[in-house]
Motif scaffolding. Structure first.
Motif, PDB file in Angstrom:
ATOM      1  N   ARG A  87       0.836  -1.208   0.000  1.00  0.00           N
ATOM      2  CA  ARG A  87       0.000   0.000   0.000  1.00  0.00           C
ATOM      3  C   ARG A  87       0.869   1.256   0.000  1.00  0.00           C
ATOM      4  O   ARG A  87       1.873   1.323   0.704  1.00  0.00           O
ATOM      5  CB  ARG A  87      -0.889   0.026   1.236  1.00  0.00           C
ATOM      6  CG  ARG A  87      -1.964  -1.014   1.268  1.00  0.00           C
ATOM      7  CD  ARG A  87      -2.703  -0.995   2.569  1.00  0.00           C
ATOM      8  NE  ARG A  87      -3.177   0.347   2.900  1.00  0.00           N
ATOM      9  CZ  ARG A  87      -4.284   0.600   3.584  1.00  0.00           C
ATOM     10  NH1 ARG A  87      -5.033  -0.390   4.015  1.00  0.00           N
ATOM     11  NH2 ARG A  87      -4.631   1.844   3.845  1.00  0.00           N
ATOM     12  N   GLU A  88       0.459   2.243  -0.744  1.00  0.00           N
ATOM     13  CA  GLU A  88       1.209   3.503  -0.844  1.00  0.00           C
ATOM     14  C   GLU A  88       1.316   4.198   0.511  1.00  0.00           C
ATOM     15  O   GLU A  88       2.315   4.860   0.802  1.00  0.00           O
ATOM     16  CB  GLU A  88       0.545   4.423  -1.873  1.00  0.00           C
ATOM     17  CG  GLU A  88       1.274   5.728  -2.099  1.00  0.00           C
ATOM     18  CD  GLU A  88       2.733   5.578  -2.531  1.00  0.00           C
ATOM     19  OE1 GLU A  88       3.565   6.393  -2.095  1.00  0.00           O
ATOM     20  OE2 GLU A  88       3.042   4.642  -3.300  1.00  0.00           O
ATOM     21  N   ASP A  89       0.305   4.058   1.360  1.00  0.00           N
ATOM     22  CA  ASP A  89       0.319   4.738   2.652  1.00  0.00           C
ATOM     23  C   ASP A  89       1.014   3.930   3.753  1.00  0.00           C
ATOM     24  O   ASP A  89       1.101   4.380   4.889  1.00  0.00           O
ATOM     25  CB  ASP A  89      -1.098   5.128   3.082  1.00  0.00           C
ATOM     26  CG  ASP A  89      -2.043   3.931   3.191  1.00  0.00           C
ATOM     27  OD1 ASP A  89      -1.684   2.824   2.731  1.00  0.00           O
ATOM     28  OD2 ASP A  89      -3.153   4.121   3.712  1.00  0.00           O
ATOM     29  N   ALA A  90       1.534   2.747   3.424  1.00  0.00           N
ATOM     30  CA  ALA A  90       2.262   1.949   4.418  1.00  0.00           C
ATOM     31  C   ALA A  90       3.616   2.588   4.709  1.00  0.00           C
ATOM     32  O   ALA A  90       4.228   3.215   3.846  1.00  0.00           O
ATOM     33  CB  ALA A  90       2.446   0.521   3.916  1.00  0.00           C
ATOM     34  N   ARG A  91       4.072   2.435   5.947  1.00  0.00           N
ATOM     35  CA  ARG A  91       5.358   2.977   6.380  1.00  0.00           C
ATOM     36  C   ARG A  91       6.098   1.929   7.186  1.00  0.00           C
ATOM     37  O   ARG A  91       5.527   0.970   7.665  1.00  0.00           O
ATOM     38  CB  ARG A  91       5.160   4.236   7.251  1.00  0.00           C
ATOM     39  CG  ARG A  91       4.464   5.391   6.543  1.00  0.00           C
ATOM     40  CD  ARG A  91       5.382   5.987   5.490  1.00  0.00           C
ATOM     41  NE  ARG A  91       4.783   7.090   4.773  1.00  0.00           N
ATOM     42  CZ  ARG A  91       4.125   6.992   3.625  1.00  0.00           C
ATOM     43  NH1 ARG A  91       3.915   5.820   3.078  1.00  0.00           N
ATOM     44  NH2 ARG A  91       3.649   8.056   3.022  1.00  0.00           N
ATOM     45  N   GLY A  92       7.396   2.128   7.379  1.00  0.00           N
ATOM     46  CA  GLY A  92       8.164   1.287   8.270  1.00  0.00           C
ATOM     47  C   GLY A  92       8.917   0.174   7.596  1.00  0.00           C
ATOM     48  O   GLY A  92       9.113   0.160   6.389  1.00  0.00           O
ATOM     49  N   GLY A  93       9.349  -0.799   8.422  1.00  0.00           N
ATOM     50  CA  GLY A  93      10.220  -1.868   7.977  1.00  0.00           C
ATOM     51  C   GLY A  93       9.680  -2.680   6.828  1.00  0.00           C
ATOM     52  O   GLY A  93      10.438  -3.144   5.982  1.00  0.00           O
ATOM     53  N   VAL A  94       8.355  -2.873   6.774  1.00  0.00           N
ATOM     54  CA  VAL A  94       7.771  -3.686   5.704  1.00  0.00           C
ATOM     55  C   VAL A  94       7.880  -3.001   4.339  1.00  0.00           C
ATOM     56  O   VAL A  94       7.621  -3.612   3.312  1.00  0.00           O
ATOM     57  CB  VAL A  94       6.310  -4.066   6.051  1.00  0.00           C
ATOM     58  CG1 VAL A  94       5.368  -2.900   5.816  1.00  0.00           C
ATOM     59  CG2 VAL A  94       5.866  -5.286   5.292  1.00  0.00           C
ATOM     60  N   THR A  95       8.334  -1.761   4.313  1.00  0.00           N
ATOM     61  CA  THR A  95       8.477  -1.023   3.055  1.00  0.00           C
ATOM     62  C   THR A  95       9.925  -0.956   2.578  1.00  0.00           C
ATOM     63  O   THR A  95      10.209  -0.319   1.562  1.00  0.00           O
ATOM     64  CB  THR A  95       7.946   0.416   3.188  1.00  0.00           C
ATOM     65  OG1 THR A  95       8.775   1.148   4.093  1.00  0.00           O
ATOM     66  CG2 THR A  95       6.509   0.437   3.668  1.00  0.00           C
ATOM     67  N   ILE A  96      10.862  -1.586   3.294  1.00  0.00           N
ATOM     68  CA  ILE A  96      12.272  -1.490   2.935  1.00  0.00           C
ATOM     69  C   ILE A  96      12.517  -2.123   1.571  1.00  0.00           C
ATOM     70  O   ILE A  96      12.189  -3.278   1.343  1.00  0.00           O
ATOM     71  CB  ILE A  96      13.169  -2.142   4.003  1.00  0.00           C
ATOM     72  CG1 ILE A  96      13.143  -1.288   5.269  1.00  0.00           C
ATOM     73  CG2 ILE A  96      14.600  -2.316   3.498  1.00  0.00           C
ATOM     74  CD1 ILE A  96      13.952  -1.849   6.410  1.00  0.00           C
ATOM     75  N   VAL A  97      13.062  -1.334   0.673  1.00  0.00           N
ATOM     76  CA  VAL A  97      13.389  -1.824  -0.663  1.00  0.00           C
ATOM     77  C   VAL A  97      14.886  -1.738  -0.947  1.00  0.00           C
ATOM     78  O   VAL A  97      15.375  -2.328  -1.882  1.00  0.00           O
ATOM     79  CB  VAL A  97      12.602  -1.055  -1.760  1.00  0.00           C
ATOM     80  CG1 VAL A  97      11.124  -1.353  -1.650  1.00  0.00           C
ATOM     81  CG2 VAL A  97      12.863   0.434  -1.690  1.00  0.00           C
ATOM     82  N   ASN A  98      15.603  -0.996  -0.129  1.00  0.00           N
ATOM     83  CA  ASN A  98      17.024  -0.776  -0.390  1.00  0.00           C
ATOM     84  C   ASN A  98      17.823  -0.995   0.881  1.00  0.00           C
ATOM     85  O   ASN A  98      17.705  -0.221   1.817  1.00  0.00           O
ATOM     86  CB  ASN A  98      17.237   0.651  -0.920  1.00  0.00           C
ATOM     87  CG  ASN A  98      18.577   0.814  -1.584  1.00  0.00           C
ATOM     88  OD1 ASN A  98      19.479   0.010  -1.381  1.00  0.00           O
ATOM     89  ND2 ASN A  98      18.706   1.847  -2.370  1.00  0.00           N
ATOM     90  N   VAL A  99      18.616  -2.061   0.912  1.00  0.00           N
ATOM     91  CA  VAL A  99      19.444  -2.329   2.089  1.00  0.00           C
ATOM     92  C   VAL A  99      20.934  -2.105   1.824  1.00  0.00           C
ATOM     93  O   VAL A  99      21.757  -2.357   2.668  1.00  0.00           O
ATOM     94  CB  VAL A  99      19.221  -3.768   2.628  1.00  0.00           C
ATOM     95  CG1 VAL A  99      17.858  -3.887   3.251  1.00  0.00           C
ATOM     96  CG2 VAL A  99      19.477  -4.811   1.591  1.00  0.00           C
ATOM     97  N   ASP A 100      21.278  -1.646   0.595  1.00  0.00           N
ATOM     98  CA  ASP A 100      22.681  -1.355   0.344  1.00  0.00           C
ATOM     99  C   ASP A 100      22.874   0.052  -0.178  1.00  0.00           C
ATOM    100  O   ASP A 100      22.004   0.800  -0.301  1.00  0.00           O
ATOM    101  CB  ASP A 100      23.302  -2.354  -0.640  1.00  0.00           C
ATOM    102  CG  ASP A 100      22.482  -2.563  -1.890  1.00  0.00           C
ATOM    103  OD1 ASP A 100      22.175  -3.712  -2.169  1.00  0.00           O
ATOM    104  OD2 ASP A 100      22.141  -1.574  -2.565  1.00  0.00           O
TER     105      ASP A 100
END
Length: 179
Positions: free
Chosen positions: A166-179
């Motif tokens: 969801r576009e309005d989701a925030r936080g750890g579940v939205t992590i797309v870049n770890v490097d």
């Protein structure tokens, strides 16, 4: 040497930290927060690389975060464990080390999200100073330091099962870049 008895202030801060770590309801986590409380994420580099972790949230935004990410989780399969809570009465802070054992709806995989919370509590008010009344103490700030690898795995699981987050989701579940 005799064991010392924790002070009433220590007990209050420790109880708030424990309730924050394992709230019985969404309403309870909001009740123990100051009306002006802020929530943020830590690990500066991780936050700088993931825009949906950059917002400092007031209570309404924090509630929305919990409500928009919550539906992705298979709550009966999820659990949590508090490993340790450290309380600093002088600085009015608590640090929580805990793990969330998380499962995404539609996935059999369980991901261990090992994290640290740093809580800052409200400053003493007149009632507390004059009468020792601790009831007004609330959480003023919460900073959540998530396990980037576990969060990234959860993001992949959510996307694999549910498609885009969801576009309005925030936080750890939205992590797309770890490097």
């Amino acid at each position: 040497m005799a064991a010392s008895t924790p002070s009433p202030l220590y007990n209050k801060l420790a109880a708030l930290a424990q309730t924050h770590a394992r709230p019985p309801t969404l309403e309870m986590i909001l009740l123990i927060r100051s009306p002006t409380a802020i929530h943020a994420w830590g690990h500066s580099y991780l936050v700088s690389r993931n825009p949906k972790m950059q917002e400092r949230m007031d209570n309404a935004a924090f509630k929305s975060h919990l409500q928009t990410t919550g539906p992705y989780f298979d709550h009966p399969k999820c659990s949590s464990e508090v490993h340790d809570i450290h309380v600093d009465e002088y600085k009015r802070k608590a640090t929580i080390h805990m793990s969330y054992y998380q499962s995404i709806l539609g996935s059999d995989e369980k991901v261990v999200q090992d994290l640290i919370w740093v809580l800052t509590f409200t400053a003493p008010d007149e009632a507390e100073t004059e009468r020792g009344d601790l009831e007004g103490i609330k959480i003023q700030e919460s900073v959540e330091f998530v396990d980037a690898a576990a969060s990234h795995r959860l993001t992949k699981l959510v996307r694999g099962v549910h498609g885009e987050i969801r576009e309005d989701a925030r936080g750890g579940v939205t992590i797309v870049n770890v490097d």
